[in-house]
Write a protein that holds these residues in place. Structure first.
Motif, PDB file in Angstrom:
ATOM      1  N   ILE A 112      38.674  48.568  51.547  1.00  0.00           N
ATOM      2  CA  ILE A 112      38.554  49.156  51.543  1.00  0.00           C
ATOM      3  C   ILE A 112      38.648  50.046  49.871  1.00  0.00           C
ATOM      4  N   ASP A 113      39.769  50.594  50.302  1.00  0.00           N
ATOM      5  CA  ASP A 113      40.614  50.598  48.349  1.00  0.00           C
ATOM      6  C   ASP A 113      40.430  50.537  47.977  1.00  0.00           C
ATOM      7  N   MET A 114      40.454  48.558  47.593  1.00  0.00           N
ATOM      8  CA  MET A 114      40.746  47.826  46.748  1.00  0.00           C
ATOM      9  C   MET A 114      39.378  47.299  46.651  1.00  0.00           C
ATOM     10  N   MET A 115      38.194  47.647  47.584  1.00  0.00           N
ATOM     11  CA  MET A 115      36.852  47.522  46.408  1.00  0.00           C
ATOM     12  C   MET A 115      36.783  48.395  45.745  1.00  0.00           C
ATOM     13  N   ALA A 116      37.140  50.129  45.975  1.00  0.00           N
ATOM     14  CA  ALA A 116      37.052  51.390  44.620  1.00  0.00           C
ATOM     15  C   ALA A 116      37.480  50.546  43.538  1.00  0.00           C
ATOM     16  N   ASN A 117      39.020  50.437  43.697  1.00  0.00           N
ATOM     17  CA  ASN A 117      39.745  49.818  42.420  1.00  0.00           C
ATOM     18  C   ASN A 117      38.705  48.952  41.915  1.00  0.00           C
ATOM     19  N   LEU A 118      37.682  47.816  42.482  1.00  0.00           N
ATOM     20  CA  LEU A 118      37.423  46.486  41.455  1.00  0.00           C
ATOM     21  C   LEU A 118      35.937  47.355  41.392  1.00  0.00           C
ATOM     22  N   ALA A 119      35.735  48.160  42.038  1.00  0.00           N
ATOM     23  CA  ALA A 119      34.288  48.759  41.626  1.00  0.00           C
ATOM     24  C   ALA A 119      34.889  49.788  40.349  1.00  0.00           C
ATOM     25  N   ARG A 120      35.722  50.405  40.260  1.00  0.00           N
ATOM     26  CA  ARG A 120      36.021  51.527  39.019  1.00  0.00           C
ATOM     27  C   ARG A 120      36.569  50.349  37.978  1.00  0.00           C
ATOM     28  N   HIS A 133      35.215  33.539  40.292  1.00  0.00           N
ATOM     29  CA  HIS A 133      36.238  34.297  39.782  1.00  0.00           C
ATOM     30  C   HIS A 133      37.259  34.533  41.132  1.00  0.00           C
ATOM     31  N   TYR A 134      38.661  34.967  40.147  1.00  0.00           N
ATOM     32  CA  TYR A 134      39.539  35.265  40.911  1.00  0.00           C
ATOM     33  C   TYR A 134      40.516  35.611  40.259  1.00  0.00           C
ATOM     34  N   ILE A 135      40.998  37.077  41.254  1.00  0.00           N
ATOM     35  CA  ILE A 135      41.905  38.276  40.668  1.00  0.00           C
ATOM     36  C   ILE A 135      43.142  38.085  41.168  1.00  0.00           C
ATOM     37  N   ALA A 152      46.389  36.938  46.755  1.00  0.00           N
ATOM     38  CA  ALA A 152      45.238  37.365  45.522  1.00  0.00           C
ATOM     39  C   ALA A 152      43.956  36.563  46.204  1.00  0.00           C
ATOM     40  N   LEU A 153      43.580  37.334  45.352  1.00  0.00           N
ATOM     41  CA  LEU A 153      41.897  37.533  45.508  1.00  0.00           C
ATOM     42  C   LEU A 153      41.173  36.109  44.592  1.00  0.00           C
ATOM     43  N   LEU A 154      39.810  35.350  45.948  1.00  0.00           N
ATOM     44  CA  LEU A 154      38.576  34.596  45.086  1.00  0.00           C
ATOM     45  C   LEU A 154      37.297  35.390  45.084  1.00  0.00           C
ATOM     46  N   LEU A 176      35.099  38.725  48.824  1.00  0.00           N
ATOM     47  CA  LEU A 176      35.978  39.034  48.674  1.00  0.00           C
ATOM     48  C   LEU A 176      36.721  37.950  49.372  1.00  0.00           C
ATOM     49  N   VAL A 177      37.441  36.507  48.910  1.00  0.00           N
ATOM     50  CA  VAL A 177      38.132  36.181  49.610  1.00  0.00           C
ATOM     51  C   VAL A 177      39.975  35.787  49.679  1.00  0.00           C
TER      52      VAL A 177
END
Length: 225
Positions: A112-120, A133-135, A152-154, A176-177
């Motif tokens: 959830i914290d990670m999702m908040a950062n991606l939204a920001r 996309h990948y991160i 990392a994330l895909l 997110l994967v």
């Protein structure tokens, strides 16, 4: 719903949140009357109130397929606003999801914290995410509190939530994967192999859930002589 009907609904119910309702409807199609564990963002922390939180909340559903299914609220237009009616895309056009191998909602808080950062990142940079996309990370576990080969994330279209048309425009769900560092290195050197990775992962994991215990890498690095 026509614009006139939309405006009438707004006049009759000033608490109406058609975007929020549509997300709930999509999740109900998967989980029936299951009551998710919901976490709302503190009002004073929201960007609309001067804070740094761009998402209004998160719901966590329990899938019978062995994972927690997390969905965000806030990448799309949640609340009634006639100026938002009939757009091509609903807000950024998607909400973020993740399927996490976890026993409890508590184990999902890092995600959830990670999702908040991606939204920001998206709201501040005006750069959105798309499928495949990948991160990249820094080579360490995506969950700072748990050692893992997942670094990392895909991003893919959620394997269970198709795009829908809403009164505010098209709404999809970007899942997110988690991927390993060797997989990330391959994608850095050859981005065209991203679909190969997704298809290989699906052989063992059709819904592309993320398991922090995974150590197997589905792409082999090519040795350069």
């Amino acid at each position: 719903m026509t614009l006139e009907e939309y405006k009438k609904k707004v006049q009759e119910d000033d608490t109406w949140a058609p975007g929020w309702e549509m997300i709930d409807t999509c999740m109900e199609r998967l989980y029936g009357d299951q009551q998710p564990e919901h976490y709302g963002t503190n009002l004073t922390a929201r960007a609309s109130m001067g804070g740094d939180q761009y998402l209004d909340g998160y719901s966590i559903y329990t899938s019978g397929k062995g994972y927690k299914h997390i969905v965000t609220y806030g990448m799309s237009d949640l609340y009634a606003d006639p100026e938002r009616y009939g757009q091509e895309y609903n807000g950024w056009g998607y909400e973020i999801t993740m399927k996490l191998a976890a026993e409890s909602a508590r184990e999902c808080m890092w995600a959830i914290d990670m999702m908040a950062n991606l939204a920001r990142y998206t709201f501040r940079s005006q750069k959105w995410f798309e499928s495949y996309h990948y991160i990249a990370g820094d080579g360490t576990s995506v969950n700072r509190d748990v050692p893992s080969a997942i670094t990392a994330l895909l991003i893919v279209e959620d394997t269970e939530l198709p795009e829908v048309d809403t009164v505010h425009g098209k709404l999809g769900f970007m899942q997110l994967v988690g991927i390993t560092e060797p997989e990330m290195r391959v994608l850095r050197s050859d981005p065209s192999r991203v679909k190969e990775l997704v298809e290989a992962m699906k052989q063992d994991n059709p819904q592309l859930s993320t398991d922090l215990k995974r150590t197997k890498s589905y792409l082999k690095e090519t040795m350069i002589k």
